[in-house]
Design a protein around this motif. Sequence first.
Motif, PDB file in Angstrom:
ATOM      1  N   PRO A  10       0.801  -1.223   0.000  1.00  0.00           N
ATOM      2  CA  PRO A  10       0.000   0.000   0.000  1.00  0.00           C
ATOM      3  C   PRO A  10       0.835   1.276   0.000  1.00  0.00           C
ATOM      4  O   PRO A  10       0.424   2.278  -0.546  1.00  0.00           O
ATOM      5  CB  PRO A  10      -0.825  -0.110   1.286  1.00  0.00           C
ATOM      6  CG  PRO A  10      -0.074  -1.074   2.150  1.00  0.00           C
ATOM      7  CD  PRO A  10       0.643  -2.000   1.238  1.00  0.00           C
ATOM      8  N   ASP A  11       2.013   1.232   0.606  1.00  0.00           N
ATOM      9  CA  ASP A  11       2.800   2.462   0.745  1.00  0.00           C
ATOM     10  C   ASP A  11       4.227   2.241   0.280  1.00  0.00           C
ATOM     11  O   ASP A  11       5.136   2.129   1.081  1.00  0.00           O
ATOM     12  CB  ASP A  11       2.814   2.928   2.210  1.00  0.00           C
ATOM     13  CG  ASP A  11       1.414   3.266   2.694  1.00  0.00           C
ATOM     14  OD1 ASP A  11       0.765   4.088   2.029  1.00  0.00           O
ATOM     15  OD2 ASP A  11       0.995   2.712   3.714  1.00  0.00           O
ATOM     16  N   SER A  12       4.390   2.163  -1.004  1.00  0.00           N
ATOM     17  CA  SER A  12       5.730   1.847  -1.510  1.00  0.00           C
ATOM     18  C   SER A  12       6.182   2.882  -2.529  1.00  0.00           C
ATOM     19  O   SER A  12       6.755   2.557  -3.543  1.00  0.00           O
ATOM     20  CB  SER A  12       5.716   0.465  -2.155  1.00  0.00           C
ATOM     21  OG  SER A  12       4.744   0.425  -3.189  1.00  0.00           O
ATOM     22  N   TRP A  13       5.879   4.134  -2.260  1.00  0.00           N
ATOM     23  CA  TRP A  13       6.258   5.180  -3.210  1.00  0.00           C
ATOM     24  C   TRP A  13       7.742   5.510  -3.107  1.00  0.00           C
ATOM     25  O   TRP A  13       8.313   5.499  -2.034  1.00  0.00           O
ATOM     26  CB  TRP A  13       5.457   6.450  -2.962  1.00  0.00           C
ATOM     27  CG  TRP A  13       4.059   6.294  -3.427  1.00  0.00           C
ATOM     28  CD1 TRP A  13       2.957   6.066  -2.650  1.00  0.00           C
ATOM     29  CD2 TRP A  13       3.601   6.299  -4.771  1.00  0.00           C
ATOM     30  NE1 TRP A  13       1.857   5.934  -3.444  1.00  0.00           N
ATOM     31  CE2 TRP A  13       2.210   6.070  -4.742  1.00  0.00           C
ATOM     32  CE3 TRP A  13       4.234   6.467  -6.002  1.00  0.00           C
ATOM     33  CZ2 TRP A  13       1.429   6.011  -5.895  1.00  0.00           C
ATOM     34  CZ3 TRP A  13       3.461   6.412  -7.153  1.00  0.00           C
ATOM     35  CH2 TRP A  13       2.081   6.184  -7.098  1.00  0.00           C
ATOM     36  N   ALA A  14       8.315   5.809  -4.221  1.00  0.00           N
ATOM     37  CA  ALA A  14       9.673   6.331  -4.261  1.00  0.00           C
ATOM     38  C   ALA A  14       9.627   7.641  -5.022  1.00  0.00           C
ATOM     39  O   ALA A  14       8.842   7.803  -5.948  1.00  0.00           O
ATOM     40  CB  ALA A  14      10.612   5.357  -4.957  1.00  0.00           C
ATOM     41  N   VAL A  15      10.468   8.555  -4.601  1.00  0.00           N
ATOM     42  CA  VAL A  15      10.546   9.845  -5.268  1.00  0.00           C
ATOM     43  C   VAL A  15      12.008  10.149  -5.547  1.00  0.00           C
ATOM     44  O   VAL A  15      12.856  10.007  -4.671  1.00  0.00           O
ATOM     45  CB  VAL A  15       9.939  10.959  -4.376  1.00  0.00           C
ATOM     46  CG1 VAL A  15      10.161  12.327  -5.016  1.00  0.00           C
ATOM     47  CG2 VAL A  15       8.464  10.707  -4.129  1.00  0.00           C
ATOM     48  N   TYR A  16      12.283  10.519  -6.788  1.00  0.00           N
ATOM     49  CA  TYR A  16      13.632  10.981  -7.123  1.00  0.00           C
ATOM     50  C   TYR A  16      13.535  12.469  -7.428  1.00  0.00           C
ATOM     51  O   TYR A  16      12.834  12.874  -8.358  1.00  0.00           O
ATOM     52  CB  TYR A  16      14.215  10.228  -8.315  1.00  0.00           C
ATOM     53  CG  TYR A  16      15.570  10.776  -8.718  1.00  0.00           C
ATOM     54  CD1 TYR A  16      16.678  10.602  -7.884  1.00  0.00           C
ATOM     55  CD2 TYR A  16      15.743  11.484  -9.897  1.00  0.00           C
ATOM     56  CE1 TYR A  16      17.918  11.125  -8.224  1.00  0.00           C
ATOM     57  CE2 TYR A  16      16.981  12.005 -10.242  1.00  0.00           C
ATOM     58  CZ  TYR A  16      18.064  11.826  -9.405  1.00  0.00           C
ATOM     59  OH  TYR A  16      19.285  12.359  -9.738  1.00  0.00           O
ATOM     60  N   ASN A  17      14.220  13.275  -6.633  1.00  0.00           N
ATOM     61  CA  ASN A  17      14.241  14.719  -6.831  1.00  0.00           C
ATOM     62  C   ASN A  17      15.448  15.063  -7.699  1.00  0.00           C
ATOM     63  O   ASN A  17      16.597  14.921  -7.261  1.00  0.00           O
ATOM     64  CB  ASN A  17      14.322  15.415  -5.467  1.00  0.00           C
ATOM     65  CG  ASN A  17      14.257  16.922  -5.586  1.00  0.00           C
ATOM     66  OD1 ASN A  17      14.934  17.518  -6.423  1.00  0.00           O
ATOM     67  ND2 ASN A  17      13.466  17.549  -4.737  1.00  0.00           N
ATOM     68  N   ILE A  18      15.161  15.473  -8.927  1.00  0.00           N
ATOM     69  CA  ILE A  18      16.234  15.753  -9.882  1.00  0.00           C
ATOM     70  C   ILE A  18      17.088  16.929  -9.414  1.00  0.00           C
ATOM     71  O   ILE A  18      18.312  16.892  -9.469  1.00  0.00           O
ATOM     72  CB  ILE A  18      15.638  16.044 -11.276  1.00  0.00           C
ATOM     73  CG1 ILE A  18      14.931  14.784 -11.799  1.00  0.00           C
ATOM     74  CG2 ILE A  18      16.722  16.510 -12.245  1.00  0.00           C
ATOM     75  CD1 ILE A  18      14.005  15.042 -12.958  1.00  0.00           C
ATOM     76  N   HIS A  19      16.428  17.971  -8.924  1.00  0.00           N
ATOM     77  CA  HIS A  19      17.140  19.173  -8.513  1.00  0.00           C
ATOM     78  C   HIS A  19      18.140  18.872  -7.394  1.00  0.00           C
ATOM     79  O   HIS A  19      19.293  19.294  -7.436  1.00  0.00           O
ATOM     80  CB  HIS A  19      16.133  20.238  -8.063  1.00  0.00           C
ATOM     81  CG  HIS A  19      16.753  21.579  -7.826  1.00  0.00           C
ATOM     82  ND1 HIS A  19      17.273  22.338  -8.845  1.00  0.00           N
ATOM     83  CD2 HIS A  19      16.937  22.293  -6.695  1.00  0.00           C
ATOM     84  CE1 HIS A  19      17.755  23.464  -8.346  1.00  0.00           C
ATOM     85  NE2 HIS A  19      17.556  23.459  -7.055  1.00  0.00           N
ATOM     86  N   LYS A  20      17.700  18.099  -6.404  1.00  0.00           N
ATOM     87  CA  LYS A  20      18.552  17.797  -5.253  1.00  0.00           C
ATOM     88  C   LYS A  20      19.376  16.531  -5.445  1.00  0.00           C
ATOM     89  O   LYS A  20      20.208  16.205  -4.600  1.00  0.00           O
ATOM     90  CB  LYS A  20      17.690  17.649  -4.004  1.00  0.00           C
ATOM     91  CG  LYS A  20      16.988  18.910  -3.590  1.00  0.00           C
ATOM     92  CD  LYS A  20      16.181  18.688  -2.314  1.00  0.00           C
ATOM     93  CE  LYS A  20      15.504  19.969  -1.871  1.00  0.00           C
ATOM     94  NZ  LYS A  20      14.146  19.735  -1.379  1.00  0.00           N
TER      95      LYS A  20
END
Length: 103
Positions: free
Chosen positions: A86-96
Amino acid sequence: AKVSNRGLYELTAKRKATMQELRPVFIQYRQDKGTYPPTLADLVPEYISEIPSELVNDGSDDPYRKISYEAQGEEAVFSFRTVRGPDSWAVYNIHKDSFWHDS
């Protein structure tokens, strides 16, 4: 057929590598145009010849293969699922150049 995580771990690793490889392209686009590209298609063909398949939301029935890209002001991020749950999000922040996931 039971759906497994096996391919997802590989896909996540590939996505992460590709995002980091493409980061200079996003930075260059921002230097040239003043903002991050509104969509990945805006990078083609001037900056990249095509969008890598692992970064394409293939619209399949599997929500775990979906990936989204969003640019807003100083930020540009990819978000996608890394494992089935249910909670397996990943986020890649290009700027950082930072990778975050909550599983």
